[in-house]
Motif scaffolding. Structure first.
Motif, mmCIF file in Angstrom:
data_model
loop_
_atom_site.group_PDB
_atom_site.id
_atom_site.type_symbol
_atom_site.label_atom_id
_atom_site.label_comp_id
_atom_site.label_asym_id
_atom_site.label_seq_id
_atom_site.Cartn_x
_atom_site.Cartn_y
_atom_site.Cartn_z
ATOM 1 N N ALA A 136 1.037 -0.976 0.093
ATOM 2 C CA ALA A 136 -0.061 0.067 -0.182
ATOM 3 C C ALA A 136 0.866 0.992 0.089
ATOM 4 O O ALA A 136 0.374 2.180 -0.135
ATOM 5 C CB ALA A 136 -1.052 0.144 1.560
ATOM 6 N N THR A 137 1.898 1.911 0.388
ATOM 7 C CA THR A 137 2.916 2.457 0.522
ATOM 8 C C THR A 137 3.742 2.247 -0.317
ATOM 9 O O THR A 137 5.468 3.066 -0.756
ATOM 10 C CB THR A 137 4.006 2.489 1.571
ATOM 11 N N TRP A 138 3.497 1.260 -1.464
ATOM 12 C CA TRP A 138 4.276 1.049 -3.406
ATOM 13 C C TRP A 138 5.963 1.210 -2.797
ATOM 14 O O TRP A 138 6.516 1.141 -3.467
ATOM 15 C CB TRP A 138 4.491 2.648 -3.552
ATOM 16 N N ASP A 139 5.660 0.303 -2.050
ATOM 17 C CA ASP A 139 7.476 -0.638 -2.248
ATOM 18 C C ASP A 139 7.010 -1.821 -2.685
ATOM 19 O O ASP A 139 5.713 -2.802 -2.399
ATOM 20 C CB ASP A 139 7.746 -1.287 -0.854
ATOM 21 N N ILE A 140 8.000 -2.026 -3.891
ATOM 22 C CA ILE A 140 7.842 -3.034 -4.446
ATOM 23 C C ILE A 140 8.372 -4.367 -4.086
ATOM 24 O O ILE A 140 9.415 -4.589 -3.173
ATOM 25 C CB ILE A 140 9.096 -3.414 -5.708
#
Length: 294
Positions: A136-140
């Protein structure tokens, strides 16, 4: 004369008190000894109503009324206490709120710890379409080999650096690969804002946002705009260093049971590009063909 209760009346009564039936079922499945209650003989399995009320720090009378369908709708705070008292999972807690209030509870953010091997195999089965899973925090947190050769070699980066916003605003190579960086950057910031809010992660991402604001005036300006977007699906155009301009159709999917994760799949619009991606994967060094799940 008292009218006898028919089977239809019983069904209607049960339907009216789904919350009470669910609460009774959940407490019947708990072992009293686990919570330190006396192991004496009990007429029914599970916790007693007063024991649930004690654990939830509410009155036994009020809890009894809830099971009996009396006393009106409970507050969100009461349902939260009962959910903790009954040791409900996140899915069970959500179901409790839907029965009691007709809505889902406020989201409680959980930091992702990666993906299961099964989910990784799903990504691998999508070749030659690049695919990633992000938080949700856009970490892959997971990707397939097509993503490695077409998007970014995530495996060569420390986990902290595998963030889409870091790539977009702090990596010149990623910036140069965008067909229209300004438009993509605005979209990314707006969608990130929505995902973080939906996940209840606003407080968790604030230090990261503050850091990006210091490092990138462009990010700071876009963040102040308060623009919001949804990811959904669309067209992604890239300038690949080997293949040149390429175009993908992308789609975003929620991972069932993992509200903190989304899967993004990029399907090559041109079949010839798909074959070229296969060629790049075959020619990639061994260290780019394997990675560990963080």
């Amino acid at each position: 004369m008292i009218k006898p209760r028919t089977q239809g009346n019983l069904h209607e009564k049960l339907h009216e008190n789904l919350l009470g039936a669910y609460l009774k079922d959940r407490r019947s499945k708990l072992d009293p000894a686990t919570f330190g209650f006396p192991p004496e003989r009990r007429r029914t399995q599970g916790l007693r109503r007063e024991e649930v009320a004690q654990r939830a720090n509410i009155s036994a009378t009020w809890y009894t009324w809830l099971e009996q369908g009396r006393g009106g709708a409970p507050s969100a705070d009461v349902l939260d206490r009962i959910a903790r008292a009954l040791m409900l999972t996140d899915v069970e807690r959500e179901h409790l709120f839907l029965l009691g209030l007709g809505r889902t509870p406020e989201v409680r953010y959980h930091r992702s710890e990666g993906v299961t091997p099964r989910l990784q195999r799903v990504l691998d089965a999508l070749l030659p379409s690049p695919a990633v899973i992000r938080t949700a925090t856009w970490d892959i947190v997971a990707w397939n080999q097509a993503a490695t050769v077409m998007l970014t070699d995530y495996g060569s980066l420390p986990p902290r650096e595998r963030n889409v916003l870091r790539f977009m605003f702090l990596d010149p190579r990623v910036r140069a690969a965008q067909h229209d960086w300004a438009s993509v950057a605005r979209f990314v910031v707006g969608a990130f804002r929505v995902d973080a809010a939906r996940a209840g992660a606003a407080a968790e991402v604030q230090p990261f946002v503050d850091e990006l604001c210091r490092l990138s005036p462009e990010f700071a300006a876009l963040w102040r705009d308060n623009d919001v977007r949804t990811h959904g699906e669309g067209i992604k155009q890239l300038r690949h260093p080997i293949l040149g301009p390429v175009k993908f159709e992308y789609s975003a999917f929620a991972v069932d049971g993992r509200p903190d994760l989304s899967m993004i799949i990029y399907n090559p619009v041109d079949p010839e590009v798909a074959e070229k991606i296969r060629g790049l994967m075959e020619a990639a060094p061994e260290h780019e063909r394997a990675w560990s799940i963080e």
